[in-house]
Design an enzyme around this catalytic site. Sequence first.
Site, PDB file in Angstrom:
ATOM      1  N   HIS A 101       0.714  -1.085   0.012  1.00 39.69           N
ATOM      2  CA  HIS A 101      -0.014   0.114   0.177  1.00 39.69           C
ATOM      3  C   HIS A 101       0.999   1.434   0.038  1.00 39.69           C
ATOM      4  O   HIS A 101       1.880   1.251   0.493  1.00 39.69           O
ATOM      5  CB  HIS A 101      -0.944   0.148   1.267  1.00 39.69           C
ATOM      6  N   ASP A 103      -0.400   4.625   0.731  1.00 40.89           N
ATOM      7  CA  ASP A 103      -0.741   5.359   1.619  1.00 40.89           C
ATOM      8  C   ASP A 103      -0.154   5.344   3.193  1.00 40.89           C
ATOM      9  O   ASP A 103       0.263   4.097   3.507  1.00 40.89           O
ATOM     10  CB  ASP A 103      -2.375   5.391   1.977  1.00 40.89           C
ATOM     11  N   ASP A 134       6.559   1.503   6.248  1.00 42.56           N
ATOM     12  CA  ASP A 134       5.171   1.040   6.287  1.00 42.56           C
ATOM     13  C   ASP A 134       4.738   1.911   5.324  1.00 42.56           C
ATOM     14  O   ASP A 134       4.067   2.906   5.740  1.00 42.56           O
ATOM     15  CB  ASP A 134       4.662   0.837   7.695  1.00 42.56           C
ATOM     16  N   GLU A 169      -4.977   1.607   2.822  1.00 46.90           N
ATOM     17  CA  GLU A 169      -4.694   0.381   3.679  1.00 46.90           C
ATOM     18  C   GLU A 169      -5.064   1.223   5.244  1.00 46.90           C
ATOM     19  O   GLU A 169      -5.318   0.604   6.238  1.00 46.90           O
ATOM     20  CB  GLU A 169      -3.745  -0.194   3.594  1.00 46.90           C
ATOM     21  N   GLU A 170      -4.282   2.438   5.438  1.00 49.67           N
ATOM     22  CA  GLU A 170      -4.123   2.935   6.937  1.00 49.67           C
ATOM     23  C   GLU A 170      -5.411   3.535   7.232  1.00 49.67           C
ATOM     24  O   GLU A 170      -5.503   3.909   8.431  1.00 49.67           O
ATOM     25  CB  GLU A 170      -3.067   4.065   6.882  1.00 49.67           C
ATOM     26  N   HIS A 434       4.035   3.733  12.106  1.00 51.36           N
ATOM     27  CA  HIS A 434       3.060   4.300  12.834  1.00 51.36           C
ATOM     28  C   HIS A 434       3.356   5.298  13.684  1.00 51.36           C
ATOM     29  O   HIS A 434       2.720   6.117  14.321  1.00 51.36           O
ATOM     30  CB  HIS A 434       1.903   3.571  13.519  1.00 51.36           C
TER      31      HIS A 434
END
Length: 464
Positions: A101, A103, A134, A169-170, A434
């Site tokens: 992903h 995003d 990520d 996805e996030e 994150h």
Amino acid sequence: MTSQLPAERQLIEAAEGGIPSALADLGRLVRIPGIAWPSFDQEQLQRSARTIAELAEGAGVFDEVRVLSATIPGTGEQGQPAVLATRAARRGRPTVMLYAHHDVQPPGDEALWETPPFEPTVRDGRLYGRGAADDKAGVMTHIASLRALRETYGDDLDLGLVLFVEGEEEYGSRSFTQFLSDNAEAMRSDVIVVADSGNWDSETPAVTVSLRGNAKFHLTVRTLDHASHSGMFGGAVPDAMLATITLLATLWDEAGSVAVEGLVARDAGTPAYDEETLRGETGLLPGVQPIGDGTILSRIWNKPSITVTGVDFTSVDAASNTLSPEVTVVVSARVAPGQSARDAYAAIERHLRARAPFGAELSFSDVDLGDGFLVDTSGWAVELARGAMRDGYGKEAVDYGVGGSIPFIADLVERYPEAQILVTGVEDPHSRAHSPNESLHLDTFRHAVLAETLLLARANERTG
């Protein structure tokens, strides 16, 4: 690294030689603040998708590359942009889907970053920046591997390929199921490689074999129809914060284990992992003790957890002597592999409603559920992946459980029940996905590219 056939030595040289350009392209992607939350500039997400589509075109292996979106079920709204690139298999070879992903999470408090979150910065063998690990590293692992295949095979590659780079996805993959439905045949694959997980450490690869599910919701606790003076009525009138604290405390026992009847644990062994390692990987303060019982990894991989991740309440700067009428919190539960997220949420809601203190009114909203996943390790793809990781990293792969969740994998399994799922990744325990100062270990990225290149090349030798 074990001895390789001449073609594989050529592949490895091509993959190694492409690492500098892959890292340069990763830096380009990190500079794009593509965040799916509507409060952020959505043109950046479009820009991110266009850039990845250009990279996919440049890899030179696809028949078609498109930037697409799908409608979010039940809303009529359009989801965020994804990149879908496809190549038909030839001469009976399998088709492999490569997922990642583009995003990223919002940067959070930029004051906590040592360097700007969207300015890729290399120090001490790591690349820092939001999305560096990520999951833009996952995107570039795929692109770099495809470049090496093209350089080695030219037009003789027979492997079918699907590159699917999601854009939300996030933000909960809200249009994911509709996207699969819209593009079901184009995306049909024998093997699906999800590059959105982690490794045992920066040197040791892992095949993710279990993921916890998630059940997230907003809980609002209400005790008054208006605020009152805390000095005049405190001690007789329960304010919403008192009720909220009292209620939330019932979710855990004295050891910090989840104490909700109906939440289950998975019974499975875990590798050795001690408290010292936990402290080193998490920054646990010296006087703070770990919570829960059983082996440390069983608590993370195989048992439920509940975390309060947000509170709507008066800020410290605006605090006054007031009894609050209402408090809203965000509750995020991780569900043991094997239990449905819907059953887990129902158990938590029952628990809270049965224990509402002082007759407080409870309401639940914004429920977001995602099932966990247990990988079937009996197929040929898992064995192929283990061998490719061993040769790409120079170490045997570890079967790895993950405490986090990738709920869309359950959607992939439902849509393509015959496909073999491989969950891989480029993160290591110090990547801080994150969190502020997210980073990618550069040597791990190099090994991941080598391993995926070998995996795809060896899949290209299979028929049926």
